[in-house]
Design an enzyme around this catalytic site. Structure first.
Site, PDB file in Angstrom:
ATOM      1  N   ASP A 154       8.349 -26.797   1.229  1.00  0.00           N
ATOM      2  CA  ASP A 154       7.009 -26.338   0.834  1.00  0.00           C
ATOM      3  C   ASP A 154       6.506 -25.121   1.616  1.00  0.00           C
ATOM      4  O   ASP A 154       5.411 -24.623   1.341  1.00  0.00           O
ATOM      5  CB  ASP A 154       5.988 -27.481   0.945  1.00  0.00           C
ATOM      6  CG  ASP A 154       5.935 -28.090   2.345  1.00  0.00           C
ATOM      7  OD1 ASP A 154       6.181 -27.373   3.334  1.00  0.00           O
ATOM      8  OD2 ASP A 154       5.640 -29.288   2.443  1.00  0.00           O
ATOM      9  N   HIS A 196      16.837 -27.946   3.691  1.00  0.00           N
ATOM     10  CA  HIS A 196      16.900 -28.275   2.257  1.00  0.00           C
ATOM     11  C   HIS A 196      16.405 -27.118   1.386  1.00  0.00           C
ATOM     12  O   HIS A 196      16.068 -27.317   0.232  1.00  0.00           O
ATOM     13  CB  HIS A 196      16.096 -29.544   1.961  1.00  0.00           C
ATOM     14  CG  HIS A 196      16.755 -30.771   2.490  1.00  0.00           C
ATOM     15  ND1 HIS A 196      16.187 -32.025   2.419  1.00  0.00           N
ATOM     16  CD2 HIS A 196      17.954 -30.953   3.102  1.00  0.00           C
ATOM     17  CE1 HIS A 196      17.005 -32.909   2.972  1.00  0.00           C
ATOM     18  NE2 HIS A 196      18.072 -32.281   3.399  1.00  0.00           N
ATOM     19  N   CYS A 214      24.747 -15.173 -12.562  1.00  0.00           N
ATOM     20  CA  CYS A 214      25.232 -14.005 -11.807  1.00  0.00           C
ATOM     21  C   CYS A 214      24.968 -14.145 -10.298  1.00  0.00           C
ATOM     22  O   CYS A 214      25.373 -13.277  -9.529  1.00  0.00           O
ATOM     23  CB  CYS A 214      24.623 -12.707 -12.335  1.00  0.00           C
ATOM     24  SG  CYS A 214      22.855 -12.515 -11.951  1.00  0.00           S
ATOM     25  N   ASN A 256       5.821 -41.658  12.888  1.00  0.00           N
ATOM     26  CA  ASN A 256       5.990 -41.930  11.463  1.00  0.00           C
ATOM     27  C   ASN A 256       5.151 -43.146  11.089  1.00  0.00           C
ATOM     28  O   ASN A 256       4.816 -43.967  11.949  1.00  0.00           O
ATOM     29  CB  ASN A 256       7.468 -42.214  11.167  1.00  0.00           C
ATOM     30  CG  ASN A 256       7.847 -41.903   9.729  1.00  0.00           C
ATOM     31  OD1 ASN A 256       7.541 -40.832   9.230  1.00  0.00           O
ATOM     32  ND2 ASN A 256       8.484 -42.824   9.052  1.00  0.00           N
ATOM     33  N   GLU A 287       6.253 -45.517   9.102  1.00  0.00           N
ATOM     34  CA  GLU A 287       7.150 -46.668   8.928  1.00  0.00           C
ATOM     35  C   GLU A 287       8.315 -46.595   9.903  1.00  0.00           C
ATOM     36  O   GLU A 287       8.677 -45.512  10.356  1.00  0.00           O
ATOM     37  CB  GLU A 287       7.724 -46.668   7.504  1.00  0.00           C
ATOM     38  CG  GLU A 287       6.679 -46.786   6.423  1.00  0.00           C
ATOM     39  CD  GLU A 287       7.249 -46.443   5.048  1.00  0.00           C
ATOM     40  OE1 GLU A 287       6.730 -46.960   4.071  1.00  0.00           O
ATOM     41  OE2 GLU A 287       8.223 -45.660   4.981  1.00  0.00           O
TER      42      GLU A 287
END
Ligand code: NAD
Length: 265
Positions: A117, A132, A143, A231, A233
């Site tokens: 992002d 990524h 091309c 985090n 979790e």
């Protein structure tokens, strides 16, 4: 709360953050590793949070794999269009700025992100490895020429028109890594070198479920680095981390930076 000696007692997660701040202050080469959780406070959904995660609504292998893209590019562009609009309209949040500030202070030497992002660069982070890929550029599938996405992004968002190469009319694929695609070699190598060379890795907002990015903490640990993890979790690395804070990155990272700053005074 005070203890028997009358000194204030730190309560979690403050004591954990305090420890993290000391580790950052003492680190020679700290790097950060971030994931989609860094940008949920900016309004961009992550992939794996329940109910709001992007994978609760679609089959990733159909819409976001290179195989699905080749078979049915229109399905990919339909899926990515609202996400693209959200990303283009999003602003960096306090978590992005906190990490940029740590770099400015000379504490964070590099930031490895799985996010596409571009919010880390917009927040001011300089030494950035986008493993990524990113939405900044797109490449023609025929091309292989690369173009800045800004030339067609507005039109794609507003009309849904699939972008085409101005040279050969092939489809333009955003430079984001889809499932089944290799990561950009140079960027991945650089990120792996950072993991090998760091003495502290600060991980924030990632489920650590997507390889090879999820293996970077193991590389860091194998080379003697300590891990701080923030985090919502638990992740597979929690038991090997020196500090784990379960909380919102947009609250905990600015708190952490304040603690680092106060200890630098
Ligand atoms: P993920 O969705 O697998 O995991 C996100 C993690 O962040 C979850 O564990 C969740 O609990 C946690 N989280 C969410 N919001 C948080 C918050 N405010 N504070 C603390 N924790 C929070 O994402 P991932 O680990 O990055 O890996 C999956 C893939 O997601 C990557 O390939 C990445 O490219 C892609 N992705 C990127 C974006 C983006 O660029 N913003 C958005 C969606 C997905």
């Amino acid at each position: 709360m005070v203890d028997s000696a009358g000194t204030p007692e730190l309560t979690p997660p403050f004591d954990a953050l305090q420890r993290a701040a000391e580790m950052l202050r003492n680190a020679h080469h700290a790097v950060a590793l971030t994931g989609a959780g860094l940008s949920t406070p900016s309004g961009i959904p992550d992939f794996r949070s329940h109910y709001t995660g992007l994978w609760d609504q679609v089959d990733p292998m159909e819409v976001a794999s290179i195989f699905g893209f080749r078979r049915q590019p229109a399905a990919f562009f339909d899926w990515v269009r609202p996400l693209t609009r959200t990303i283009v309209e999003a602003q960096p949040n306090p978590a992005h700025y906190a990490l940029a500030e740590l770099e400015t202070q000379g504490i964070l030497k590099a930031l490895i992100t799985q996010n596409i992002d571009m919010l880390h660069s917009r927040a001011g982070t300089q030494m950035l490895y986008e493993v990524h890929g990113h939405l900044r550029e797109s490449t023609c599938v025929e091309c292989f020429q690369t173009f800045p996405s800004e030339t067609f992004l507005d039109n794609f968002i507003n009309t849904g028109a699939i972008p085409h190469c101005p040279v050969c009319d092939g489809i333009l694929k955003p430079n984001v890594i889809l499932f089944g695609e290799a990561l950009p070699v140079k960027v991945l190598n650089a990120a792996q070198r950072e993991a090998q060379g760091c003495d502290l890795m600060l991980i924030a907002g990632s489920s650590l479920e997507v390889a090879p990015a999820s293996e970077l903490p193991l590389i860091a640990i194998a080379h003697g680095a300590q891990i701080i993890l923030i985090n919502f979790e638990p992740t597979y690395i929690d038991e090997q981390a020196a500090v784990v804070v379960y909380g919102d990155v947009a609250e905990e990272l600015p708190r952490l930076v304040k603690l680092v700053e106060s200890s630098l005074l």
